[in-house]
Design a protein around this motif. Structure first.
Motif, PDB file in Angstrom:
ATOM      1  N   THR A   1      79.707  55.401 102.022  1.00  0.00           N
ATOM      2  CA  THR A   1      80.686  54.772 101.130  1.00  0.00           C
ATOM      3  C   THR A   1      80.026  53.853 100.117  1.00  0.00           C
ATOM      4  OG1 THR A   1      81.028  52.934 102.668  1.00  0.00           O
ATOM      5  CG2 THR A   1      82.430  54.872 102.940  1.00  0.00           C
ATOM      6  N   LEU A   2      78.754  53.541 100.320  1.00  0.00           N
ATOM      7  CA  LEU A   2      78.036  52.638  99.414  1.00  0.00           C
ATOM      8  C   LEU A   2      77.041  53.370  98.525  1.00  0.00           C
ATOM      9  CD1 LEU A   2      77.233  49.731 101.922  1.00  0.00           C
ATOM     10  CD2 LEU A   2      79.161  49.881 100.339  1.00  0.00           C
ATOM     11  N   VAL A   3      76.413  54.414  99.038  1.00  0.00           N
ATOM     12  CA  VAL A   3      75.327  55.105  98.327  1.00  0.00           C
ATOM     13  C   VAL A   3      75.785  56.516  97.990  1.00  0.00           C
ATOM     14  CG1 VAL A   3      72.954  55.921  98.454  1.00  0.00           C
ATOM     15  CG2 VAL A   3      73.584  53.736  99.506  1.00  0.00           C
TER      16      VAL A   3
ATOM     17  N   LEU B   1      71.273  54.934  94.158  1.00  0.00           N
ATOM     18  CA  LEU B   1      72.415  54.829  93.253  1.00  0.00           C
ATOM     19  C   LEU B   1      73.658  54.516  94.070  1.00  0.00           C
ATOM     20  CD1 LEU B   1      71.783  57.814  90.820  1.00  0.00           C
ATOM     21  CD2 LEU B   1      71.009  55.444  90.646  1.00  0.00           C
ATOM     22  N   LEU B   2      74.348  53.450  93.697  1.00  0.00           N
ATOM     23  CA  LEU B   2      75.514  53.003  94.439  1.00  0.00           C
ATOM     24  C   LEU B   2      76.774  53.706  93.949  1.00  0.00           C
ATOM     25  CD1 LEU B   2      74.768  49.161  94.516  1.00  0.00           C
ATOM     26  CD2 LEU B   2      74.175  50.876  96.236  1.00  0.00           C
ATOM     27  N   THR B   3      77.772  53.769  94.814  1.00  0.00           N
ATOM     28  CA  THR B   3      79.065  54.331  94.444  1.00  0.00           C
ATOM     29  C   THR B   3      79.837  53.321  93.599  1.00  0.00           C
ATOM     30  OG1 THR B   3      80.073  53.468  96.469  1.00  0.00           O
ATOM     31  CG2 THR B   3      79.130  55.699  96.558  1.00  0.00           C
ATOM     32  N   PHE B   4      80.892  53.805  92.964  1.00  0.00           N
ATOM     33  CA  PHE B   4      81.710  52.911  92.151  1.00  0.00           C
ATOM     34  C   PHE B   4      82.413  51.872  93.028  1.00  0.00           C
ATOM     35  CE2 PHE B   4      81.486  56.848  89.596  1.00  0.00           C
ATOM     36  CZ  PHE B   4      80.919  56.318  88.448  1.00  0.00           C
TER      37      PHE B   4
ATOM     38  N   LEU C   1      79.887  49.103  93.691  1.00  0.00           N
ATOM     39  CA  LEU C   1      79.714  48.265  92.506  1.00  0.00           C
ATOM     40  C   LEU C   1      80.921  47.358  92.294  1.00  0.00           C
ATOM     41  CD1 LEU C   1      78.170  50.912  90.073  1.00  0.00           C
ATOM     42  CD2 LEU C   1      76.978  49.056  91.246  1.00  0.00           C
ATOM     43  N   ALA C   2      82.115  47.884  92.567  1.00  0.00           N
ATOM     44  CA  ALA C   2      83.316  47.070  92.401  1.00  0.00           C
ATOM     45  C   ALA C   2      83.368  45.930  93.416  1.00  0.00           C
ATOM     46  CB  ALA C   2      84.563  47.938  92.529  1.00  0.00           C
ATOM     47  N   ASP C   3      82.803  46.169  94.596  1.00  0.00           N
ATOM     48  CA  ASP C   3      82.795  45.131  95.628  1.00  0.00           C
ATOM     49  C   ASP C   3      81.621  44.169  95.485  1.00  0.00           C
ATOM     50  OD1 ASP C   3      85.066  46.222  96.696  1.00  0.00           O
ATOM     51  OD2 ASP C   3      84.002  47.432  98.198  1.00  0.00           O
ATOM     52  N   GLY C   4      80.778  44.373  94.475  1.00  0.00           N
ATOM     53  CA  GLY C   4      79.651  43.471  94.261  1.00  0.00           C
ATOM     54  C   GLY C   4      78.458  43.725  95.156  1.00  0.00           C
ATOM     55  N   VAL C   5      78.379  44.905  95.750  1.00  0.00           N
ATOM     56  CA  VAL C   5      77.239  45.241  96.603  1.00  0.00           C
ATOM     57  C   VAL C   5      76.035  45.576  95.723  1.00  0.00           C
ATOM     58  CG1 VAL C   5      76.390  46.816  98.389  1.00  0.00           C
ATOM     59  CG2 VAL C   5      78.774  46.098  98.395  1.00  0.00           C
ATOM     60  N   THR C   6      74.863  45.090  96.091  1.00  0.00           N
ATOM     61  CA  THR C   6      73.637  45.356  95.349  1.00  0.00           C
ATOM     62  C   THR C   6      72.757  46.316  96.132  1.00  0.00           C
ATOM     63  OG1 THR C   6      72.470  43.467  96.327  1.00  0.00           O
ATOM     64  CG2 THR C   6      73.742  43.068  94.314  1.00  0.00           C
ATOM     65  N   SER C   7      71.843  46.952  95.407  1.00  0.00           N
ATOM     66  CA  SER C   7      70.921  47.879  96.073  1.00  0.00           C
ATOM     67  C   SER C   7      69.985  47.152  97.027  1.00  0.00           C
ATOM     68  CB  SER C   7      70.116  48.649  95.021  1.00  0.00           C
ATOM     69  OG  SER C   7      69.406  47.757  94.180  1.00  0.00           O
TER      70      SER C   7
END
Length: 355
Positions: free
Chosen positions: A281-283, A329-332, A335-341
Protein backbone atom coordinates in the motif's frame (compact mmCIF):
# COMPACT_ATOMS: atom_id res chain seq x y z
CA UNK A 1 -1.55 -49.08 -37.39
CA UNK A 2 -1.16 -46.82 -34.43
CA UNK A 3 -2.99 -43.54 -34.59
CA UNK A 4 -0.17 -41.68 -32.92
CA UNK A 5 3.16 -43.32 -33.69
CA UNK A 6 5.76 -43.06 -30.94
CA UNK A 7 8.12 -40.20 -31.30
CA UNK A 8 11.85 -40.52 -31.22
CA UNK A 9 13.09 -40.08 -27.66
CA UNK A 10 14.66 -36.73 -27.01
CA UNK A 11 18.27 -37.17 -25.99
CA UNK A 12 19.09 -35.97 -22.51
CA UNK A 13 21.50 -33.05 -22.68
CA UNK A 14 24.82 -33.54 -21.01
CA UNK A 15 25.08 -31.25 -17.97
CA UNK A 16 27.73 -28.58 -18.34
CA UNK A 17 29.94 -28.40 -15.28
CA UNK A 18 29.85 -25.03 -13.55
CA UNK A 19 33.17 -23.26 -13.16
CA UNK A 20 34.64 -23.44 -9.71
CA UNK A 21 34.16 -20.29 -7.67
CA UNK A 22 37.49 -19.12 -6.36
CA UNK A 23 37.82 -16.81 -3.43
CA UNK A 24 39.38 -13.50 -4.50
CA UNK A 25 42.86 -12.84 -3.32
CA UNK A 26 43.01 -10.86 -0.12
CA UNK A 27 44.54 -7.44 -0.15
CA UNK A 28 48.03 -7.13 1.26
CA UNK A 29 48.42 -4.84 4.29
CA UNK A 30 50.39 -2.26 2.30
CA UNK A 31 47.50 -1.81 -0.14
CA UNK A 32 45.04 -1.35 2.71
CA UNK A 33 47.29 1.22 4.37
CA UNK A 34 47.71 3.07 1.09
CA UNK A 35 43.94 3.19 0.62
CA UNK A 36 43.45 4.60 4.11
CA UNK A 37 46.10 7.25 3.49
CA UNK A 38 44.41 8.33 0.27
CA UNK A 39 41.08 8.57 2.07
CA UNK A 40 42.68 10.72 4.79
CA UNK A 41 44.15 12.99 2.11
CA UNK A 42 40.73 13.57 0.51
CA UNK A 43 39.08 14.18 3.89
CA UNK A 44 41.74 16.77 4.68
CA UNK A 45 40.67 18.73 1.59
CA UNK A 46 37.03 18.58 2.67
CA UNK A 47 37.96 19.95 6.10
CA UNK A 48 39.12 23.18 4.41
CA UNK A 49 35.91 23.81 2.47
CA UNK A 50 32.99 22.07 4.21
CA UNK A 51 31.73 22.37 7.77
CA UNK A 52 29.77 19.40 9.07
CA UNK A 53 27.97 17.27 6.46
CA UNK A 54 30.07 14.23 7.36
CA UNK A 55 27.53 11.88 5.79
CA UNK A 56 27.75 13.72 2.48
CA UNK A 57 31.55 13.65 2.54
CA UNK A 58 31.65 9.91 3.18
CA UNK A 59 29.00 9.30 0.52
CA UNK A 60 31.07 11.18 -2.06
CA UNK A 61 34.30 9.37 -1.20
CA UNK A 62 32.65 5.95 -1.08
CA UNK A 63 30.92 6.50 -4.43
CA UNK A 64 34.24 7.57 -5.95
CA UNK A 65 35.94 4.39 -4.73
CA UNK A 66 32.99 2.19 -5.77
CA UNK A 67 33.06 3.60 -9.30
CA UNK A 68 29.53 5.02 -9.41
CA UNK A 69 27.67 8.30 -9.79
CA UNK A 70 26.00 10.30 -7.05
CA UNK A 71 23.00 12.64 -6.86
CA UNK A 72 22.89 15.32 -4.15
CA UNK A 73 19.58 16.91 -3.22
CA UNK A 74 18.88 19.85 -0.93
CA UNK A 75 17.36 23.29 -0.92
CA UNK A 76 19.58 26.07 -2.31
CA UNK A 77 22.45 27.36 -0.23
CA UNK A 78 23.67 24.20 1.54
CA UNK A 79 27.02 23.87 -0.30
CA UNK A 80 26.07 21.12 -2.74
CA UNK A 81 28.24 22.62 -5.45
CA UNK A 82 31.10 23.28 -3.03
CA UNK A 83 31.11 19.65 -1.89
CA UNK A 84 31.14 18.39 -5.48
CA UNK A 85 33.94 20.77 -6.48
CA UNK A 86 35.97 19.78 -3.44
CA UNK A 87 35.89 16.10 -4.37
CA UNK A 88 36.67 16.83 -8.02
CA UNK A 89 39.60 19.12 -7.23
CA UNK A 90 40.98 16.61 -4.71
CA UNK A 91 41.96 14.49 -7.71
CA UNK A 92 44.37 15.69 -10.38
CA UNK A 93 41.97 14.88 -13.19
CA UNK A 94 39.93 16.97 -15.59
CA UNK A 95 36.86 18.65 -14.13
CA UNK A 96 33.93 20.29 -15.91
CA UNK A 97 30.88 22.01 -14.51
CA UNK A 98 27.61 22.27 -16.43
CA UNK A 99 24.85 24.57 -15.23
CA UNK A 100 21.66 22.86 -16.36
CA UNK A 101 18.86 25.04 -17.72
CA UNK A 102 15.61 24.25 -19.61
CA UNK A 103 17.15 25.37 -22.93
CA UNK A 104 20.32 23.24 -22.53
CA UNK A 105 20.61 21.01 -25.60
CA UNK A 106 22.35 17.60 -25.84
CA UNK A 107 24.98 19.07 -28.16
CA UNK A 108 25.87 21.60 -25.46
CA UNK A 109 26.66 18.72 -23.15
CA UNK A 110 27.97 15.94 -25.38
CA UNK A 111 29.46 17.86 -28.29
CA UNK A 112 28.72 18.36 -31.95
CA UNK A 113 30.19 18.32 -35.44
CA UNK A 114 31.25 21.61 -37.01
CA UNK A 115 31.87 22.08 -40.72
CA UNK A 116 35.33 23.43 -41.47
CA UNK A 117 35.26 25.48 -44.67
CA UNK A 118 39.04 25.35 -44.97
CA UNK A 119 39.21 21.57 -45.18
CA UNK A 120 35.64 21.07 -46.44
CA UNK A 121 35.16 18.42 -43.75
CA UNK A 122 33.28 18.06 -40.49
CA UNK A 123 35.33 18.23 -37.31
CA UNK A 124 34.15 16.82 -33.99
CA UNK A 125 34.10 19.13 -31.00
CA UNK A 126 33.57 17.23 -27.77
CA UNK A 127 31.45 18.71 -25.02
CA UNK A 128 32.10 19.27 -21.31
CA UNK A 129 30.90 15.80 -20.34
CA UNK A 130 34.19 14.40 -21.64
CA UNK A 131 36.03 14.83 -18.34
CA UNK A 132 36.99 12.68 -15.37
CA UNK A 133 34.61 14.54 -13.07
CA UNK A 134 31.47 16.21 -14.35
CA UNK A 135 29.33 18.38 -12.10
CA UNK A 136 25.78 18.64 -13.43
CA UNK A 137 24.46 21.50 -11.35
CA UNK A 138 20.67 21.52 -10.87
CA UNK A 139 20.20 18.56 -13.18
CA UNK A 140 16.42 18.53 -12.76
CA UNK A 141 16.14 21.90 -14.53
CA UNK A 142 17.21 20.39 -17.87
CA UNK A 143 14.78 19.03 -20.45
CA UNK A 144 14.09 15.38 -21.22
CA UNK A 145 16.20 15.29 -24.41
CA UNK A 146 19.29 16.49 -22.56
CA UNK A 147 18.67 14.07 -19.70
CA UNK A 148 18.62 11.19 -22.19
CA UNK A 149 22.07 12.22 -23.42
CA UNK A 150 23.31 12.22 -19.85
CA UNK A 151 21.82 8.74 -19.38
CA UNK A 152 23.80 7.33 -22.30
CA UNK A 153 27.04 8.75 -20.96
CA UNK A 154 26.40 7.41 -17.44
CA UNK A 155 25.26 3.98 -18.62
CA UNK A 156 27.61 3.27 -21.51
CA UNK A 157 30.69 5.29 -20.59
CA UNK A 158 30.66 6.77 -24.10
CA UNK A 159 28.87 9.36 -26.20
CA UNK A 160 27.72 9.39 -29.81
CA UNK A 161 28.49 12.46 -31.93
CA UNK A 162 27.43 12.34 -35.56
CA UNK A 163 27.31 8.54 -35.56
CA UNK A 164 30.78 8.30 -34.05
CA UNK A 165 31.13 6.64 -30.63
CA UNK A 166 33.63 8.43 -28.41
CA UNK A 167 34.70 6.82 -25.15
CA UNK A 168 34.72 8.91 -22.00
CA UNK A 169 37.94 9.26 -20.01
CA UNK A 170 38.59 6.92 -17.10
CA UNK A 171 37.86 7.31 -14.29
CA UNK A 172 34.53 8.94 -15.08
CA UNK A 173 32.16 10.17 -12.38
CA UNK A 174 29.02 12.28 -12.52
CA UNK A 175 28.19 14.41 -9.49
CA UNK A 176 24.71 15.81 -10.00
CA UNK A 177 22.89 18.25 -7.76
CA UNK A 178 19.20 18.99 -7.71
CA UNK A 179 16.70 21.05 -5.76
CA UNK A 180 13.56 19.40 -4.39
CA UNK A 181 10.83 18.98 -6.98
CA UNK A 182 8.63 21.47 -5.17
CA UNK A 183 11.01 24.26 -6.19
CA UNK A 184 10.03 26.49 -9.10
CA UNK A 185 11.20 25.44 -12.56
CA UNK A 186 12.20 21.87 -11.70
CA UNK A 187 11.19 18.59 -13.33
CA UNK A 188 11.18 15.00 -12.13
CA UNK A 189 14.08 12.90 -13.36
CA UNK A 190 13.04 9.74 -15.25
CA UNK A 191 13.14 6.52 -13.22
CA UNK A 192 15.73 5.05 -15.62
CA UNK A 193 18.08 7.96 -14.99
CA UNK A 194 17.54 7.91 -11.23
CA UNK A 195 18.44 4.21 -11.20
CA UNK A 196 21.80 4.99 -12.81
CA UNK A 197 22.91 6.94 -9.74
CA UNK A 198 24.56 4.66 -7.24
CA UNK A 199 23.65 6.97 -4.36
CA UNK A 200 21.33 9.83 -3.58
CA UNK A 201 22.48 12.00 -0.70
CA UNK A 202 20.07 14.40 0.97
CA UNK A 203 21.54 17.39 2.79
CA UNK A 204 19.91 18.98 5.80
CA UNK A 205 20.36 22.38 7.41
CA UNK A 206 23.46 22.72 9.59
CA UNK A 207 23.22 23.26 13.31
CA UNK A 208 23.78 26.70 14.82
CA UNK A 209 27.29 25.71 15.93
CA UNK A 210 28.18 24.40 12.46
CA UNK A 211 26.84 27.54 10.82
CA UNK A 212 28.95 29.67 13.13
CA UNK A 213 32.03 27.59 12.29
CA UNK A 214 31.22 28.12 8.61
CA UNK A 215 31.18 31.90 9.10
CA UNK A 216 34.50 31.70 10.94
CA UNK A 217 36.03 29.76 8.06
CA UNK A 218 34.77 32.26 5.48
CA UNK A 219 36.16 35.19 7.49
CA UNK A 220 39.57 33.56 7.69
CA UNK A 221 39.56 32.76 3.97
CA UNK A 222 38.56 36.30 3.03
CA UNK A 223 36.38 35.10 0.16
CA UNK A 224 32.93 33.58 -0.21
CA UNK A 225 33.70 31.80 -3.48
CA UNK A 226 35.32 28.40 -3.94
CA UNK A 227 38.96 28.55 -5.06
CA UNK A 228 40.84 25.27 -5.23
CA UNK A 229 44.17 27.10 -5.49
CA UNK A 230 43.87 28.19 -1.85
CA UNK A 231 43.56 24.61 -0.60
CA UNK A 232 46.57 22.96 0.97
CA UNK A 233 47.55 19.31 1.14
CA UNK A 234 48.34 16.61 -1.38
CA UNK A 235 46.16 15.92 -4.39
CA UNK A 236 45.22 12.37 -5.29
CA UNK A 237 46.33 11.33 -8.77
CA UNK A 238 44.28 9.54 -11.42
CA UNK A 239 46.36 6.40 -10.91
CA UNK A 240 45.51 6.52 -7.20
CA UNK A 241 41.81 6.55 -8.02
CA UNK A 242 42.26 3.60 -10.35
CA UNK A 243 44.14 1.81 -7.56
CA UNK A 244 41.33 2.48 -5.08
CA UNK A 245 38.68 1.18 -7.46
CA UNK A 246 40.69 -1.93 -8.33
CA UNK A 247 41.44 -2.60 -4.65
CA UNK A 248 37.77 -2.21 -3.71
CA UNK A 249 36.79 -4.88 -6.24
CA UNK A 250 39.20 -7.29 -4.52
CA UNK A 251 37.60 -6.88 -1.09
CA UNK A 252 36.04 -10.21 -0.12
CA UNK A 253 32.25 -10.46 0.01
CA UNK A 254 30.86 -13.60 1.65
CA UNK A 255 27.76 -15.40 0.46
CA UNK A 256 25.91 -14.27 3.60
CA UNK A 257 26.59 -10.60 2.80
CA UNK A 258 25.43 -11.06 -0.79
CA UNK A 259 22.25 -12.74 0.43
CA UNK A 260 21.75 -9.86 2.87
CA UNK A 261 22.00 -7.28 0.07
CA UNK A 262 19.60 -9.27 -2.13
CA UNK A 263 17.19 -9.71 0.78
CA UNK A 264 17.06 -5.95 1.37
CA UNK A 265 16.33 -5.28 -2.29
CA UNK A 266 13.75 -8.06 -2.54
CA UNK A 267 11.97 -6.82 0.57
CA UNK A 268 11.46 -3.45 -1.10
CA UNK A 269 9.59 -5.31 -3.84
CA UNK A 270 7.28 -7.08 -1.37
CA UNK A 271 9.28 -10.32 -1.23
CA UNK A 272 12.28 -11.26 0.91
CA UNK A 273 12.62 -13.65 3.84
CA UNK A 274 10.51 -11.44 6.11
CA UNK A 275 8.18 -9.24 4.03
CA UNK A 276 7.02 -5.98 5.58
CA UNK A 277 3.30 -6.01 6.30
CA UNK A 278 1.35 -3.41 4.33
CA UNK A 279 4.29 -2.45 2.13
CA UNK A 280 2.24 -2.90 -1.05
CA UNK A 281 0.00 0.00 0.00
CA UNK A 282 3.04 2.28 0.31
CA UNK A 283 5.38 1.20 -2.52
CA UNK A 284 4.29 0.91 -6.15
CA UNK A 285 7.76 0.12 -7.48
CA UNK A 286 10.62 -1.35 -5.48
CA UNK A 287 14.35 -1.29 -6.04
CA UNK A 288 15.83 -2.98 -9.11
CA UNK A 289 18.63 -5.58 -9.06
CA UNK A 290 20.98 -2.69 -9.73
CA UNK A 291 20.40 -1.76 -6.09
CA UNK A 292 21.82 -5.11 -4.98
CA UNK A 293 24.91 -4.45 -7.07
CA UNK A 294 25.22 -0.97 -5.59
CA UNK A 295 24.90 -2.27 -2.02
CA UNK A 296 27.65 -4.80 -2.67
CA UNK A 297 30.01 -2.33 -4.37
CA UNK A 298 29.39 0.31 -1.72
CA UNK A 299 30.04 -2.29 1.00
CA UNK A 300 33.37 -3.19 -0.61
CA UNK A 301 34.39 0.47 -0.89
CA UNK A 302 33.39 1.27 2.68
CA UNK A 303 35.25 -1.76 4.01
CA UNK A 304 38.39 -0.68 2.16
CA UNK A 305 38.15 2.86 3.53
CA UNK A 306 37.76 1.40 7.02
CA UNK A 307 40.94 -0.65 6.61
CA UNK A 308 39.42 -4.10 6.05
CA UNK A 309 39.68 -6.59 3.20
CA UNK A 310 36.28 -8.13 3.90
CA UNK A 311 32.73 -6.75 4.06
CA UNK A 312 30.62 -6.86 7.22
CA UNK A 313 26.86 -6.20 7.46
CA UNK A 314 27.48 -2.69 8.85
CA UNK A 315 29.21 -1.73 5.59
CA UNK A 316 26.03 -2.50 3.68
CA UNK A 317 23.68 -1.06 6.29
CA UNK A 318 25.60 2.24 6.55
CA UNK A 319 24.51 3.41 3.08
CA UNK A 320 21.19 1.63 2.65
CA UNK A 321 19.21 4.87 2.67
CA UNK A 322 21.47 6.50 0.09
CA UNK A 323 21.22 3.47 -2.23
CA UNK A 324 17.48 2.81 -1.92
CA UNK A 325 15.75 6.16 -1.35
CA UNK A 326 15.67 7.17 -5.02
CA UNK A 327 14.85 3.68 -6.28
CA UNK A 328 11.65 3.25 -4.26
CA UNK A 329 8.56 4.86 -5.79
CA UNK A 330 5.73 5.52 -3.37
CA UNK A 331 2.02 5.19 -4.07
CA UNK A 332 -0.25 8.21 -4.20
CA UNK A 333 -1.81 7.13 -0.92
CA UNK A 334 1.59 7.12 0.79
CA UNK A 335 2.44 10.55 -0.60
CA UNK A 336 -0.92 11.88 0.57
CA UNK A 337 -0.27 10.54 4.06
CA UNK A 338 3.16 12.18 4.19
CA UNK A 339 5.14 8.94 4.11
CA UNK A 340 8.74 9.33 2.90
CA UNK A 341 10.98 6.82 1.19
CA UNK A 342 13.42 7.03 4.11
CA UNK A 343 10.68 5.79 6.46
CA UNK A 344 10.06 2.86 4.12
CA UNK A 345 13.79 2.06 4.07
CA UNK A 346 13.82 2.15 7.87
CA UNK A 347 11.10 -0.48 8.02
CA UNK A 348 12.93 -2.62 5.47
CA UNK A 349 16.24 -2.48 7.38
CA UNK A 350 14.47 -3.39 10.63
CA UNK A 351 12.64 -6.32 9.03
CA UNK A 352 15.57 -7.94 7.21
CA UNK A 353 17.58 -10.20 9.55
CA UNK A 354 21.26 -9.31 9.80
CA UNK A 355 23.62 -12.25 9.09
Amino acid sequence: MALFPPKNPVPTPTPVPMPAVTKPSTLPPEDINRAKQLGTCIRARFAQTLVGQDNLRESLITTLVAGGHILIESVPGLAKTTAAQTLATSVSGSFKRVQCTPDLMPSDLVGTQVFDFATQKFSTQIGPIHANFVLLDEINRSNAKTQSAMLEAMAEGATTIGGQCIALPKPFMVIATQNPIEEEGTFNLPEAQMDRFMMKAVMTYPTAQEEQRMLTMLTHLGSDTFDSRTLTGDVVSISDVEFLRAAARRVHVSDAIMKYAVDITATSRGAGTKPVQGLSTLVRLGASPRASIALTRIGQANALMQGRDYVIPEDVKAFTHEVLRHRILLTFEALADGVTSDQVVDSIVQAVPVP
